[in-house]
Design a protein around this motif. Structure first.
Motif, PDB file in Angstrom:
ATOM      1  N   SER A 600      36.347  39.974  31.578  1.00 16.48           N
ATOM      2  CA  SER A 600      34.834  39.346  30.876  1.00 16.48           C
ATOM      3  C   SER A 600      34.555  40.377  29.572  1.00 16.48           C
ATOM      4  CB  SER A 600      34.048  39.164  31.692  1.00 16.48           C
ATOM      5  OG  SER A 600      33.979  40.128  32.728  1.00 16.48           O
ATOM      6  N   LYS A 601      33.840  39.631  28.980  1.00 13.11           N
ATOM      7  CA  LYS A 601      33.604  39.931  27.374  1.00 13.11           C
ATOM      8  C   LYS A 601      32.077  40.532  27.683  1.00 13.11           C
ATOM      9  CE  LYS A 601      36.478  39.158  24.297  1.00 13.11           C
ATOM     10  NZ  LYS A 601      37.880  37.965  24.731  1.00 13.11           N
ATOM     11  N   SER A 602      32.040  40.573  28.319  1.00 12.62           N
ATOM     12  CA  SER A 602      30.369  40.784  29.060  1.00 12.62           C
ATOM     13  C   SER A 602      30.115  40.860  30.192  1.00 12.62           C
ATOM     14  CB  SER A 602      29.119  39.929  27.625  1.00 12.62           C
ATOM     15  OG  SER A 602      29.205  38.891  28.753  1.00 12.62           O
ATOM     16  N   ARG A 603      30.100  41.739  30.622  1.00 15.04           N
ATOM     17  CA  ARG A 603      30.342  42.390  32.945  1.00 15.04           C
ATOM     18  C   ARG A 603      28.729  42.635  32.331  1.00 15.04           C
ATOM     19  NH1 ARG A 603      34.686  46.018  30.215  1.00 15.04           N
ATOM     20  NH2 ARG A 603      36.542  44.704  30.925  1.00 15.04           N
ATOM     21  N   ASP A 604      28.380  42.439  33.574  1.00 15.99           N
ATOM     22  CA  ASP A 604      27.250  42.138  34.193  1.00 15.99           C
ATOM     23  C   ASP A 604      27.006  43.902  34.387  1.00 15.99           C
ATOM     24  OD1 ASP A 604      28.553  42.480  37.208  1.00 15.99           O
ATOM     25  OD2 ASP A 604      27.120  40.522  37.063  1.00 15.99           O
ATOM     26  N   THR A 605      26.304  44.485  35.049  1.00 16.83           N
ATOM     27  CA  THR A 605      25.806  46.001  35.325  1.00 16.83           C
ATOM     28  C   THR A 605      27.101  46.156  36.939  1.00 16.83           C
ATOM     29  OG1 THR A 605      24.030  45.344  36.210  1.00 16.83           O
ATOM     30  CG2 THR A 605      24.252  47.514  34.418  1.00 16.83           C
TER      31      THR A 605
END
Ligand SMILES: Nc1ncnc2c1ncn2[C@@H]1O[C@H](COP(=O)(O)OP(=O)(O)OP(=O)(O)O)[C@@H](O)[C@H]1O
Ligand SMILES: [Mg+2]
Length: 644
Positions: A600-605
């Motif tokens: 994933s390019k934008s990982r959640d916390t």
């Protein structure tokens, strides 16, 4: 103390020990020494053999995993003198040592040339260099003072007294005085041989003492003076024509007397040039320059060359006389990739470069080198064959695939004499490094670099295509599977413990199933039925289905039981099929999450946290640095989970 003061002290000490050591006397003193230590008059082969054996020799231990798997239990000797320098070369070394042993016992081998035959970069020169070094480090030899060929002092003893001598000392004297010493004996000592000085000398490669080297010569400049010395023209005016004082005994056979004469790429020389080899071996004599009698020669003759030169030489009828005097030892490339890795490590450690090598980098390069060296088999594909040659067990449908390494070896001839050389790989490593912006090499960059080198340098198009397919297909897939396991290890917390616990559970349940008993919980001691669902979940990882499970469980139980009875330690890696099943199970257990987190390019916390932990483990526990961890993760996310 400053470095200089300290060093000056070392120089002083060194000088003193040298002074003490050096013997100086006459024949009588030498005979006294000989009585207590007859070995000091050993001939060259024995001297060399004893020196190497002096470092120690052992048999490859039964506990060495390579012994059982790769040598089928045959006796393998490990010579300490070679063991930290040469890898995967046990068979060749054993043959070299067998030659030296027979020669030391004055068998026919003492009158033969030892020829090392092997492909480029297989370590022939390195081996000869190392053997020569043994002489340098060995004990010093007793010689006639001032003798240009460092001859044995016993040569002073006249023929008429030798029988007595031999009886009293039980030592046989070979050879007679060289012309130079004979002349000195007559002129300087009035024939009184008991007055001739005896001294000691060490052997030295650079000092050309006891070690003579014959480089391959251009036919036009070939000159036998390189082998047997020459007459010094400047002295021809001073002395009568047959006076030995005009001789310059500085040819390779003169220099190498008592030690080693090395012929580099021997068959590049014209045959006429090599005839001296025949007399030197067979008669233990070499011609003297000028009009003098033959000169006694005692030395080990080592030659090396590659197969093309050898084949050409062998095919010529006129060379039979020399061929008959050659003992050939093949020095093939190693076909065990783990040994090949050790070679690269040795070479890398020796260079001054300081760079990061990501895990599995050298392994991938070594796998490629070995694949390129293997001959095709009808029994196994190249990758499988490569693994079997490395002593690995191949799992197929839950069983260790029964291919005997011996069968694979017997299927082909002369394996390891072709393919990619150690040097080729080292050059690719250098090239990969030169291209790297981060001062590192990784399995990915080494593979790219090898591909480039193959395209540029392998001219035979069949070879090139096969090599490229190994790199682009076979090793691409193989590396991905290594990589997936690696990432799994970094994802699963306490990977080893989890594996161990799966293993123990599996054993408990499988054993209970086989014996039709209950499983006792390791913690609560509660009794329960074997957990069929759990057992199956492991077995299906290696394709065991249906009734095959019964055999598998029974096999495993008896295997482990046998090991325990022999008091061997068992762990989750003990039984290859189960080990693979456990690894696969762990890989599967985190596959989804590793895909998501690495991709994933934008990982959640939460994902970011998992990602950071994984990277940290790769660095802390598995030998990556930040850059190489990033590179392999990127590679995994682009290649490993591409289809999902
Ligand atoms: N089995 C091995 N174990 C340890 N080092 C090795 C082995 N094979 C090759 N090497 C190393 O590879 C390098 C190249 O070997 P070397 O120059 O001795 O090859 P060679 O057989 O003489 O080749 P050429 O025919 O090109 O002269 C050396 O540094 C050597 O130490
Ligand atoms: Mg060489």
């Amino acid at each position: 103390m400053s470095a200089t003061t300290k060093f000056l002290k070392s120089i002083q000490e060194h000088r003193e020990t040298k002074k003490q050591e050096k013997f100086s006397g006459v024949l009588e003193d030498y005979l006294g020494l000989l009585e207590t230590n007859p070995l000091i008059c050993s001939l060259a082969h024995k001297r060399l053999y004893d020196t190497i054996m002096g470092y120690g020799v052992t048999q490859m231990a039964e506990s060495d995993s390579r012994w059982d798997k790769l040598f089928n239990g045959e006796t393998v000797k490990i010579y300490d003198y070679f063991k930290d320098e040469f890898f995967g070369m046990e068979r060749s070394l054993q043959k070299v040592m067998r030659f030296l042993h027979s020669a030391a016992m004055k068998g026919e081998e003492s009158r033969q040339v030892l020829l090392l035959l092997g492909p480029v970069g297989a370590g022939k020169s390195a081996l000869v260099e190392h053997i020569k070094k043994a002489l340098e480090q060995g004990e010093s030899v007793y010689v006639l003072g001032g003798c240009p060929i460092n001859e044995e002092p016993l040569h002073l003893i006249p023929r008429s007294l030798r029988e007595d001598f031999e009886e009293l000392y039980n030592i046989k004297i070979e050879g007679d005085l060289c012309p130079v010493c004979r002349h000195r004996l007559m002129t300087e000592f009035d024939g009184e041989y008991t007055k001739f000085p005896v001294t000691q000398t060490t052997m030295s490669i650079r000092g050309r003492r006891g070690i003579g080297v014959v480089p391959p010569m251009d036919p036009n400049t070939q000159d036998t003076s390189l082998l047997i010395g020459s007459e010094d023209i400047s002295k021809l005016d001073l002395y009568p024509e047959d006076d030995p004082r005009v001789l310059s005994l500085n040819g390779a056979f003169n220099v190498g007397n008592r030690g080693i004469v090395e012929f580099v790429e021997v068959f590049k020389n014209e045959i006429e040039f090599l005839h001296t080899m025949i007399t030197a071996t067979q008669e233990k004599n070499v011609p003297s320059p000028g009009k003098q009698a033959m000169i006694y020669f005692d030395g080990v003759i080592l030659a090396h060359c590659n197969e093309a030169e050898w084949n050409k030489f062998k095919s010529e009828h006129t060379n039979e006389a020399i061929l008959d005097r050659i003992v050939r030892v093949n020095v093939p490339y190693t076909l065990e990739y783990e040994q090949e890795v050790r070679i690269y490590k040795k070479l890398v450690d020796r260079s001054d470069f300081n760079y990061h090598i990501a895990p599995h980098t050298l392994e991938v390069a070594a796998m490629f080198a070995v694949l390129s060296r293997l001959k095709a088999s009808n029994k196994a594909d190249p990758l499988t064959k490569m693994k079997i040659y490395n002593g690995e067990q191949i799992i197929e449908k839950g069983l260790v695939r029964k291919i005997d390494i011996k069968d694979l070896r017997e299927e082909v001839e002369d394996e390891g004499m072709t393919g990619i050389s150690t040097r080729f790989v080292m050059k690719s490593i250098d090239a990969a490094l030169a291209d790297s912006e981060k001062n590192m090499i990784t399995p990915i960059s080494i593979r790219d670099s090898l591909i480039k080198q193959v395209k540029e340098q392998v001219t035979n198009s069949d070879d090139r295509n096969i090599f490229l397919s190994f790199l682009q297909k076979t090793l691409h897939d193989e590396y991905l599977s290594i990589l997936e396991k690696e990432i799994t290890k970094a994802f699963v917390s306490a990977y080893e413990e989890q594996a161990e616990s799966l293993f123990n559970n599996y054993l408990d349940h499988a054993e209970a199933y086989v014996n039709n008993t209950k499983v006792k919980d390791r913690v609560t001691s509660e009794e329960m039925e074997p957990d069929e669902k759990f057992l199956t979940s492991i077995e299906e990882q290696i394709g065991i289905k249906g009734s095959a499970k019964n055999n598998f469980r029974a096999d495993i139980s008896s295997y482990m039981f046998a090991k325990l009875r022999r008091k061997e330690i068992i762990d989750w890696k003990s039984y290859a099929p189960l080990r693979e099943a456990i690894e696969n199970k762990l890989v599967a257990s985190v596959r989804d999450i590793s895909r998501i987190v690495t991709k994933s390019k934008s990982r959640d916390t939460k994902q970011q946290r998992k990602y950071s932990i994984m990277v940290e483990r790769l660095i802390e526990d598995y030998g990556y640095n930040e850059d190489s961890a990033e590179e392999i993760i990127k590679f995994a996310s682009n290649n490993l989970w591409r289809d999902s």
